[in-house]
Design an enzyme around this catalytic site. Structure first.
Site, mmCIF file in Angstrom:
data_model
loop_
_atom_site.group_PDB
_atom_site.id
_atom_site.type_symbol
_atom_site.label_atom_id
_atom_site.label_comp_id
_atom_site.label_asym_id
_atom_site.label_seq_id
_atom_site.Cartn_x
_atom_site.Cartn_y
_atom_site.Cartn_z
ATOM 1 N N PHE A 113 18.818 18.653 40.429
ATOM 2 C CA PHE A 113 20.231 18.880 40.720
ATOM 3 C C PHE A 113 20.378 19.138 42.222
ATOM 4 C CE2 PHE A 113 24.111 21.512 40.709
ATOM 5 C CZ PHE A 113 24.939 20.734 39.923
ATOM 6 N N ASP A 184 13.557 25.614 36.933
ATOM 7 C CA ASP A 184 14.988 25.770 36.737
ATOM 8 C C ASP A 184 15.293 25.418 35.282
ATOM 9 O OD1 ASP A 184 17.758 25.356 36.515
ATOM 10 O OD2 ASP A 184 17.927 24.945 38.662
ATOM 11 N N TYR A 209 26.340 29.794 31.605
ATOM 12 C CA TYR A 209 27.625 29.214 31.169
ATOM 13 C C TYR A 209 27.451 27.863 30.480
ATOM 14 C CZ TYR A 209 26.938 27.116 35.791
ATOM 15 O OH TYR A 209 26.394 26.484 36.878
ATOM 16 N N LYS A 210 26.228 27.311 30.492
ATOM 17 C CA LYS A 210 26.000 26.033 29.813
ATOM 18 C C LYS A 210 25.664 26.316 28.347
ATOM 19 C CE LYS A 210 24.923 23.706 34.142
ATOM 20 N NZ LYS A 210 23.905 23.472 35.163
ATOM 21 N N ARG A 356 27.491 11.371 29.722
ATOM 22 C CA ARG A 356 26.583 12.411 29.262
ATOM 23 C C ARG A 356 27.159 13.118 28.037
ATOM 24 N NH1 ARG A 356 24.862 17.298 33.259
ATOM 25 N NH2 ARG A 356 27.066 17.759 33.079
HETATM 26 C C1 LIG Z 1 24.343 23.537 36.591
HETATM 27 C C2 LIG Z 1 23.222 23.577 37.564
HETATM 28 C C3 LIG Z 1 23.304 24.353 38.734
HETATM 29 C C4 LIG Z 1 24.575 25.058 39.099
HETATM 30 O O1 LIG Z 1 24.353 26.120 39.975
HETATM 31 P P1 LIG Z 1 25.470 27.220 40.166
HETATM 32 O O2 LIG Z 1 25.025 28.016 41.330
HETATM 33 O O3 LIG Z 1 25.534 28.016 38.887
HETATM 34 O O4 LIG Z 1 26.777 26.540 40.405
HETATM 35 C C5 LIG Z 1 22.185 24.417 39.547
HETATM 36 N N1 LIG Z 1 21.047 23.752 39.237
HETATM 37 C C6 LIG Z 1 20.942 22.989 38.117
HETATM 38 C C7 LIG Z 1 19.665 22.285 37.809
HETATM 39 C C8 LIG Z 1 22.042 22.859 37.272
HETATM 40 O O5 LIG Z 1 21.965 22.068 36.201
#
Ligand SMILES: *Cc1c(COP(=O)(O)O)cnc(C)c1O
Length: 397
Positions: A113, A184, A209-210, A356
Site C-alpha cells: 500500500f 502490516d 476499521y477494515k 475489489r
Molecule cells: C488501509 C491501509 C492503510 C491505511 O493507513 P491509515 O493510516 O489507517 O490511513 C495503510 N496500509 C495498508 C497496507 C492498508 O491496507
C-alpha cells in the site's frame, strides 16, 4: 463451531444492500451505537475529566490491544491501540532500523500500500546517512533479502489483488539474513488466521476499521515481539509512552514494553465503538472464519468466471495464496463498480483496473454471494455500466 447467523444479527446493515466492502470499512455493529451514546452521555457528559480514571479511558489502549492480540496470535501485553496505521508503520520501522544500526536498507514490495512505502521513504529521508527503501516485485522479496537489509516491511495480504505472502517463511528468511520482519496486517486482522508469535514476527501493525469493524477513523494497533519490547526505542516519543507521564519530567524515559509505543491522548469515543465491535469476535474461531471466507470467495470466483468472461481474475486461485478478498480486472472497472453500487452491491475500485470484493463471513453468506454474481452478470451482459454518470470519479474510490 462459530455461529455466523448470530454474528450477522449483530450488525446493522441497510436494507437491500449486499456489502462486499468490509475490507475497506466494516459495517456498524449494533452494540456500537449504544456503547458510543453511553460513552458520550454517561462518561464524557457526567464524569468529565474523572472519566480517565473512573471509566478506565487511560487503560483502554492496552485492554483493546490484548483483545486484538488474541485475533492475531500475539501474547497478552504485546499489542497497543492508537493513532493511525501509517503512524504505527512509521514507529515500527523506526524502531526496527534502530535495532540494526549497521544496515541501511528497508525492503518492501511494489504491491504494498503506498502509504507504507511513503512512510518508509519519509523515514529514510529524515535519517539521511545512506538509508534507502528498496522495492521489488512481490514474488521477488524472498530472493532480495540479503545482509544489507535492516528490515523487511511487508503487507501480508495485497490490498489490490488479495495475494497473500507467507509470513513464517519470509520472516525466517529475514532472520537468517540478520534482518527484522515488520508485518502490516491491514487486510489480515479479522480476515485470516494470523500467528504473530508462532511466525516469529518482530513488529506488526494493522488497522481496526477494515475487517475488525471499529468504524471510520478507528485507531490502529502495533505489536512488538517481547524480545524487542525493552530494546525498541520509539521514534515518536510522546508523553503517554513515557515511563511516568504524570511526573511531567523534562527528559524522556520510555515506558515499560509495548506501552512506549503510545504517543498521545487516545480517541476515547472511537475506542468505545471499537470495544463494541470487538465483542462480536468473542464467539468467533478464526479457523471457522477462514473456512467460510474461502468458500464464499471460491463461490464468487466460479460464478463470475462462468457468467462474465470479460472480467479477468486478479486474485490467486489457490486458497493458501489469498486473503479474504477477490479482485477482478477490467479496463472499465470504475464504471462497472458504480453500476453495481447503484444496484445495491457495494464493493470498491482500485486504480488502474481492479474491482475489489471483500468476503466477510460475520455478516455475508452464500445467498448474498449468489445474488451479487447475478447482478454483476446483468451489468456486464447488458453493458449497463456504459453511462457517463458511472464514469464520474468521486474523491474516494
Ligand atoms: C488501509 C491501509 C492503510 C491505511 O493507513 P491509515 O493510516 O489507517 O490511513 C495503510 N496500509 C495498508 C497496507 C492498508 O491496507
Amino acid at each position: 463451531m462459530t455461529d455466523f447467523t448470530a454474528t450477522r444479527a449483530m450488525f446493522d446493515l441497510p436494507e437491500g444492500v449486499i456489502y462486499l466492502d468490509g475490507n475497506s470499512l466494516g459495517p456498524l455493529p449494533r452494540a456500537a451505537k449504544a456503547r458510543v451514546a453511553e460513552t458520550v452521555a454517561a462518561e464524557w457528559g457526567q464524569m468529565l475529566i474523572t472519566g480517565w480514571n473512573k471509566a478506565g479511558w487511560m487503560a483502554q489502549p492496552m485492554r483493546l490491544g490484548d483483545r486484538i492480540g488474541r485475533l492475531v496470535g500475539a501474547q497478552p501485553g504485546t499489542v497497543v491501540v492508537g493513532d493511525t496505521l501509517s503512524i504505527k508503520v512509521f514507529q515500527a520501522l523506526a524502531s526496527a532500523v534502530q535495532l540494526r544500526p549497521d544496515r541501511k536498507v528497508i525492503l518492501s514490495d511494489t504491491g504494498n500500500f503506498p502509504s507504507d512505502l511513503y512512510m518508509a521513504d519519509g523515514l529514510c529521508r529524515m535519517l539521511g546517512r545512506g538509508y534507502s527503501l528498496r522495492t521489488v516485485a512481490p514474488e521477488a522479496v524472498e530472493a532480495a533479502i540479503d545482509e544489507t537489509v535492516a528490515a523487511i516491511l511487508i503487507t501480508e495480504v495485497d490490498y489490490r489483488t488479495g495475494r497473500r505472502h507467507d509470513m513464517a517463511r519470509l520472516t525466517a528468511k529475514a532472520h537468517a539474513a540478520g534482518a527484522l520482519a515488520i508485518w502490516d496486517l491491514a487486510h489480515s486482522a479479522g480476515a485470516v488466521p494470523v500467528d504473530l508469535a508462532g511466525g516469529g514476527a518482530d513488529f506488526a501493525a494493522g488497522c481496526t476499521y477494515k475487517y475488525l469493524n471499529g468504524g471510520p477513523g478507528a485507531p490502529a494497533f502495533i505489536y512488538v515481539a517481547p524480545r524487542h519490547a525493552e530494546a525498541a526505542l520509539p521514534a515518536l516519543s510522546g508523553w503517554l509512552g513515557h515511563a511516568a507521564p504524570f511526573a511531567f519530567d523534562l527528559d524522556y524515559r520510555p515506558g515499560p514494553g509495548i506501552e512506549r509505543m503510545r504517543v498521545g491522548t487516545p480517541p476515547v469515543i472511537q475506542m468505545a465503538a471499537l470495544e463494541a465491535a470487538l465483542d462480536v469476535w468473542d464467539g468467533v474461531e478464526m479457523a471457522d472464519l477462514r473456512t467460510k471466507s474461502l468458500e464464499l470467495g471460491d463461490l464468487f470466483i466460479a460464478g463470475v468466471e462462468a457468467a462474465c468472461p470479460m472480467l479477468s481474475l486478479a486474485t490467486p486461485r489457490a486458497n493458501d495464496a489469498r486473503g479474504s478478498q477477490v479482485s477482478f480486472r477490467h479496463p472499465e472497472g470504475y464504471a462497472i463498480m458504480q453500476a453495481l453500487i447503484a444496484r445495491g452491491v457495494i464493493g470498491d475500485f482500485r486504480a488502474p483496473d481492479i474491482l475489489r470484493f471483500g468476503f466477510t463471513p460475520l455478516y455475508i453468506g452464500a445467498e448474498e454471494v449468489g445474488r451479487a454474481v447475478e447482478i454483476l452478470a446483468e451489468v456486464m451482459a447488458g453493458g449497463l455500466w456504459d453511462r457517463a454518470e458511472y464514469r464520474q470519479r468521486a474523491a474516494v474510490t
